[in-house]
Design a protein around this motif. Structure first.
Motif, PDB file in Angstrom:
ATOM      1  N   ALA A 175     -18.211  -8.931 -41.239  1.00 45.62           N
ATOM      2  CA  ALA A 175     -18.055  -8.230 -39.960  1.00 45.62           C
ATOM      3  C   ALA A 175     -18.766  -8.927 -38.805  1.00 45.62           C
ATOM      4  CB  ALA A 175     -18.571  -6.797 -40.079  1.00 45.62           C
ATOM      5  N   LEU A 176     -19.769  -9.766 -39.133  1.00 43.26           N
ATOM      6  CA  LEU A 176     -20.535 -10.382 -38.055  1.00 43.26           C
ATOM      7  C   LEU A 176     -19.656 -11.253 -37.162  1.00 43.26           C
ATOM      8  CD1 LEU A 176     -23.345 -10.746 -36.796  1.00 43.26           C
ATOM      9  CD2 LEU A 176     -23.677 -12.720 -38.296  1.00 43.26           C
ATOM     10  N   LEU A 177     -18.661 -11.928 -37.715  1.00 47.41           N
ATOM     11  CA  LEU A 177     -17.817 -12.817 -36.922  1.00 47.41           C
ATOM     12  C   LEU A 177     -16.913 -12.056 -35.949  1.00 47.41           C
ATOM     13  CD1 LEU A 177     -16.855 -15.594 -39.491  1.00 47.41           C
ATOM     14  CD2 LEU A 177     -18.356 -15.797 -37.499  1.00 47.41           C
ATOM     15  N   SER A 178     -16.812 -10.754 -36.103  1.00 50.20           N
ATOM     16  CA  SER A 178     -16.031  -9.959 -35.140  1.00 50.20           C
ATOM     17  C   SER A 178     -16.944  -9.276 -34.117  1.00 50.20           C
ATOM     18  CB  SER A 178     -15.194  -8.900 -35.873  1.00 50.20           C
ATOM     19  OG  SER A 178     -16.032  -7.988 -36.565  1.00 50.20           O
ATOM     20  N   LEU A 179     -18.209  -9.723 -34.047  1.00 52.93           N
ATOM     21  CA  LEU A 179     -19.168  -9.093 -33.138  1.00 52.93           C
ATOM     22  C   LEU A 179     -18.712  -9.092 -31.678  1.00 52.93           C
ATOM     23  CD1 LEU A 179     -21.947  -7.776 -32.671  1.00 52.93           C
ATOM     24  CD2 LEU A 179     -22.897 -10.087 -32.454  1.00 52.93           C
ATOM     25  N   PRO A 180     -18.146 -10.180 -31.114  1.00 54.81           N
ATOM     26  CA  PRO A 180     -17.718 -10.122 -29.707  1.00 54.81           C
ATOM     27  C   PRO A 180     -16.762  -8.966 -29.422  1.00 54.81           C
ATOM     28  CG  PRO A 180     -17.731 -12.398 -30.453  1.00 54.81           C
ATOM     29  CD  PRO A 180     -17.961 -11.548 -31.674  1.00 54.81           C
ATOM     30  N   THR A 181     -15.879  -8.685 -30.368  1.00 51.43           N
ATOM     31  CA  THR A 181     -14.943  -7.574 -30.173  1.00 51.43           C
ATOM     32  C   THR A 181     -15.691  -6.247 -30.107  1.00 51.43           C
ATOM     33  OG1 THR A 181     -13.238  -8.806 -31.377  1.00 51.43           O
ATOM     34  CG2 THR A 181     -12.904  -6.440 -31.106  1.00 51.43           C
ATOM     35  N   GLU A 182     -16.701  -6.077 -30.988  1.00 59.10           N
ATOM     36  CA  GLU A 182     -17.511  -4.851 -30.951  1.00 59.10           C
ATOM     37  C   GLU A 182     -18.235  -4.723 -29.608  1.00 59.10           C
ATOM     38  OE1 GLU A 182     -19.895  -3.625 -34.359  1.00 59.10           O
ATOM     39  OE2 GLU A 182     -19.160  -5.402 -35.412  1.00 59.10           O
ATOM     40  N   CYS A 183     -18.795  -5.848 -29.126  1.00 61.61           N
ATOM     41  CA  CYS A 183     -19.526  -5.801 -27.855  1.00 61.61           C
ATOM     42  C   CYS A 183     -18.614  -5.396 -26.705  1.00 61.61           C
ATOM     43  CB  CYS A 183     -20.164  -7.159 -27.568  1.00 61.61           C
ATOM     44  SG  CYS A 183     -21.549  -7.576 -28.657  1.00 61.61           S
ATOM     45  N   VAL A 184     -17.382  -5.928 -26.705  1.00 60.61           N
ATOM     46  CA  VAL A 184     -16.436  -5.543 -25.663  1.00 60.61           C
ATOM     47  C   VAL A 184     -16.170  -4.045 -25.729  1.00 60.61           C
ATOM     48  CG1 VAL A 184     -14.062  -5.778 -24.858  1.00 60.61           C
ATOM     49  CG2 VAL A 184     -15.369  -7.821 -25.496  1.00 60.61           C
ATOM     50  N   GLY A 237     -18.379  -3.474 -22.766  1.00 62.93           N
ATOM     51  CA  GLY A 237     -17.482  -4.018 -21.771  1.00 62.93           C
ATOM     52  C   GLY A 237     -17.472  -5.534 -21.808  1.00 62.93           C
ATOM     53  N   PRO A 238     -16.424  -6.158 -21.265  1.00 59.11           N
ATOM     54  CA  PRO A 238     -16.266  -7.615 -21.401  1.00 59.11           C
ATOM     55  C   PRO A 238     -17.239  -8.433 -20.561  1.00 59.11           C
ATOM     56  CG  PRO A 238     -14.525  -6.693 -20.036  1.00 59.11           C
ATOM     57  CD  PRO A 238     -15.262  -5.522 -20.603  1.00 59.11           C
ATOM     58  N   ASP A 239     -17.812  -7.853 -19.514  1.00 61.33           N
ATOM     59  CA  ASP A 239     -18.660  -8.628 -18.606  1.00 61.33           C
ATOM     60  C   ASP A 239     -20.151  -8.411 -18.832  1.00 61.33           C
ATOM     61  OD1 ASP A 239     -16.419  -9.680 -17.290  1.00 61.33           O
ATOM     62  OD2 ASP A 239     -16.263  -7.885 -16.030  1.00 61.33           O
ATOM     63  N   HIS A 240     -20.503  -7.586 -19.801  1.00 62.39           N
ATOM     64  CA  HIS A 240     -21.925  -7.333 -20.060  1.00 62.39           C
ATOM     65  C   HIS A 240     -22.592  -8.618 -20.538  1.00 62.39           C
ATOM     66  CE1 HIS A 240     -25.577  -5.533 -21.775  1.00 62.39           C
ATOM     67  NE2 HIS A 240     -25.276  -4.432 -21.094  1.00 62.39           N
ATOM     68  N   THR A 241     -23.845  -8.807 -20.165  1.00 60.36           N
ATOM     69  CA  THR A 241     -24.568 -10.018 -20.550  1.00 60.36           C
ATOM     70  C   THR A 241     -24.626 -10.186 -22.059  1.00 60.36           C
ATOM     71  OG1 THR A 241     -25.926  -9.874 -18.550  1.00 60.36           O
ATOM     72  CG2 THR A 241     -26.759 -11.247 -20.334  1.00 60.36           C
ATOM     73  N   VAL A 242     -24.818  -9.087 -22.793  1.00 57.42           N
ATOM     74  CA  VAL A 242     -24.874  -9.172 -24.258  1.00 57.42           C
ATOM     75  C   VAL A 242     -23.512  -9.580 -24.812  1.00 57.42           C
ATOM     76  CG1 VAL A 242     -25.204  -7.847 -26.386  1.00 57.42           C
ATOM     77  CG2 VAL A 242     -26.805  -7.575 -24.479  1.00 57.42           C
TER      78      VAL A 242
END
Length: 719
Positions: free
Chosen positions: A594-603, A607-612
């Motif tokens: 699941a770690l490799l899908s982390l960007p999708t979770e962050c979005v 949201g897509p523009d958050h620093t994290v």
């Protein structure tokens, strides 16, 4: 009665005539008005300057003095010069020195008038008229309001057979000069005014000359002029710095050192007593008997004259604002800080503008532009205000100052470009910590200053972040104890900044100690403990302690999941760090893939523009690079690089890190020339921002060498 009547009067008697009966009572007074009368007496002399302690040597006023000297040398007249500046800056000393030059080498008649109040000005100017030839009858008529006094004075100044210099000293109420039309020009002489009021509207047609504090070397010489055997030039310079190079304070300090008989102090002793808190009371011990009669000759009282005037004029908010400013440092204070609603704790917000204008008009503070519009006040002035502030109003003032600083610091500091406003707030936050009077106030101030350090860190200003956090932790420890939660948190921020500065050994020692203490006091899953643990793993990952770093980071992720929840930005940030620290095979297996899908979770969560979210994309691109998925990695890091440059600018450390990864993906795709070009720019920017020997710079230079030498090899493709 039908016959004619004759009558006559002598001296000031009058003749009355009426057709009916009248009863008239008159009382005539001749000469002195009798014991206890409050009519003003004239000055004892207008030919000698009424100054407390004339300077031994006038230091660092050569330029302004030469300009003034030229005006009295030529024999011409008609000029008015206004010497303005804060109380104690030496305006009178400049006027005194000019007076001696004018009456000595230039042969002018010197006339000196105390213009500090209406009665003194009127009496002094009439004495000037007498000096220039006015008769007793004319003077008597002017004193009794039977003829315009100012007209009489200037009539005789214009008729003077000799050129003159007229000094109007301490004209801090220019409305007195204006209302009586006392300030004029004459072809026969030059007028010099000393005042704290710089506004040009008070001085139409005059040439204004600012008199400020002295340069460091000249300030030290003032001390040594007065007390030549008390210490060295270097010791005098250190004391001068502590006194803010204010001439009045320097004169008093030198006077104190020169007066000691039984147990003479050295400059080193005097400086130490100042540092130990002697302050205004110690400085004023240098006054002589003459100075005790005039508050202008004491730093503890000279500004009280103005504060008293504020009360008389119905401007108590000006005093309140100055007391509020005295809680801060004698450094530029952003005006934006004073615009927050929290200022109502000290004075009505609607009256802040009026109060500030009053302080500026009295030279108690001044506007400066250092990239941000600021106000600044002298250190000795602020210290004297602190000393004179009633104890019962101090808690509210200090709490208001802390709330104003709190409102000026981002509530949740985020990564961003360099912000000069944040750096300007640092000395004021530390001043609030130094002036804090109780543990609760100290804790509030420490929390704000630690957050300020975090904000500086996230703009890439790591040196300022470290200096701020370290000083805050030291001050907090003195007031709250070494194991107070906020003191430990400030120390942790200092450790994080040390890591970014490349001081890995020192950062590791500090963060290990703080982490162990926090774990003992607060528990393993406490947010502060987890913050230090995350910081410690960053250091360990860069000094070859990968296994321990991975263990700590996994523990941080688990702890933050439990303490903060899976969607919290800090939890997601720690999971993102795993993408950098783990090997390719570990990244694939971590969290069951699941770690490799982390960007999708962050979005989804942020949201897509958050620093994290951007950071997760950045670290995900690194994982893809390790996995040999070079095209995907290149596309993702290019998106991140563009976003970073837009948001943070090309020199931000985060932007340079992304650029470095972009150079790797370009090299992996076969474009070594583009990779070398990117890294050449990265290395140059790191050398300017971090220094040539910083580990990040060294690593970038090594990678550039591999690109240009042809030794670089891409990671082996996996999974």
């Amino acid at each position: 009665m039908t016959g004619g009547m004759d009558g006559h009067a002598e001296d000031r008697g009058r003749v009355y005539q009426a057709s009916g009966d009248q009863h008239i009572s008159e009382h005539h007074h001749y000469g002195e008005q009798g014991e206890g009368a409050d009519a003003p007496r004239g000055p004892d002399s207008v030919r000698r300057p009424a100054v407390g302690r004339p300077p031994v040597v006038l230091r660092d006023r050569a330029e302004v003095l030469e300009r003034l000297r030229a005006s009295v040398r030529t024999g011409q007249g008609g000029e008015v010069y206004v010497l303005y500046g804060m109380g104690g800056c030496g305006k009178t000393a400049v006027a005194y020195t000019l007076f001696l030059l004018a009456t000595g080498e230039c042969g002018r008649v010197g006339l000196w008038v105390n213009a500090s109040d209406r009665a003194s000005l009127r009496a002094g100017m009439l004495a000037v008229a007498a000096d220039r030839g006015a008769g007793d009858g004319e003077l008597l008529a002017a004193r009794n309001g039977l003829r315009p006094a100012a007209d009489l004075v200037w009539q005789y100044l214009d008729r003077s057979a000799e050129p003159w210099l007229l000094v109007l000293d301490n004209a801090d109420h220019p409305e007195i000069l204006r209302d009586g039309s006392w300030l004029r020009t004459s072809p026969m002489g030059t007028v010099v005014v000393t005042t704290r009021r710089p506004a040009a509207r008070w001085w139409p047609g005059a040439e204004l000359q600012h008199i400020g504090v002295l340069p460091r070397e000249d300030a030290a010489r003032v001390l040594r002029d007065l007390a030549p055997h008390s210490g060295t030039q270097q010791e005098a310079a250190r004391i001068a710095d502590r006194l803010g190079r204010l001439p009045l304070a320097l004169t008093l300090a030198g006077g104190f050192l020169s007066q000691q008989v039984l147990d003479p102090w050295t400059m080193e002793t005097y400086g130490r007593r100042l540092e130990e808190g002697g302050g205004v009371e110690l400085i004023d011990q240098g006054a002589d008997a003459l100075s005790e009669e005039d508050p202008r000759h004491l730093v503890g009282l000279t500004w009280q004259l103005t504060l008293d005037a504020f009360e008389t004029r119905g401007l108590p908010e000006a005093t309140a604002l100055l007391r509020l400013l005295s809680r801060f440092a004698p450094e530029p204070l952003p005006l934006s800080l004073l615009s927050h609603a929290e200022i109502s704790g000290a004075l009505p917000r609607a009256r802040c503008e009026t109060a500030l204008r009053a302080l500026i008009d009295q030279s108690l503070t001044e506007l400066v532009d250092v990239g941000e519009r600021c106000v600044t006040s002298h250190a000795v002035l602020l210290d004297s205000v602190v000393a004179a502030t009633p104890a019962n109003v101090v808690p509210a003032l200090h709490a208001t100052a802390v709330r104003l600083l709190d409102a000026s610091v981002p509530e949740v500091p985020d990564a961003g470009p360099y912000d000069p406003l944040l750096r300007l707030l640092v000395p004021h936050g530390l001043a609030l910590l130094r002036r804090a009077g109780d543990p609760s106030t100290s804790a509030d101030a420490l929390a704000v200053v630690t957050r300020l350090s975090t904000a500086l860190h996230r703009t890439g200003d790591y040196m300022s972040a470290w200096e701020t956090a370290r000083a805050a932790a030291d001050l907090g420890e003195q007031r709250l104890g070494a194991e107070h939660r906020l003191v430990l948190a400030a120390g942790s921020r200092a450790g994080r900044a040390l890591f970014r500065l490349g001081e890995y050994v020192e950062a590791e020692l500090l963060l290990r100690r703080l982490h162990a203490t926090q774990e003992r006091l607060f528990g393993s899953d406490d947010p502060d403990t987890l913050n230090s643990r995350h910081g410690l793993q960053l250091v360990l990952g860069n000094v070859g302690e990968r296994d321990e770093a991975v263990s700590l980071l996994r523990s941080t992720v688990a702890g933050r999941r439990r303490a903060l929840g899976p969607a919290h930005p800090l939890t997601l940030r720690s999971r993102s760090s795993l993408l950098v620290l783990l090997s390719a095979s570990e990244s694939v297996a971590e969290e069951d893939g699941a770690l490799l899908s982390l960007p999708t979770e962050c979005v989804r969560f942020l949201g897509p523009d958050h620093t994290v979210t951007l950071g997760a994309h950045h670290n995900h691109a690194w994982a893809l690079h390790l996995l040999g998925r070079f095209d995907e990695a290149d596309q993702e890091i290019r998106h991140v690089t563009e976003a970073y440059r837009r948001r943070f600018g090309p020199d931000h450390p985060i932007a340079l890190s992304a650029q470095q990864l972009l150079s790797r993906t370009r090299a992996a795709r076969g474009d070594l020339a583009a990779a070398a070009e990117i890294m050449t720019d990265v290395v140059a920017r790191r050398e300017r921002g971090l220094g040539a020997d910083h580990p990040f710079t060294v690593a970038g230079r090594r990678l550039l060498g591999e690109f240009t030498s042809g030794l670089w090899r891409p990671p082996e493709a996996r999974g």
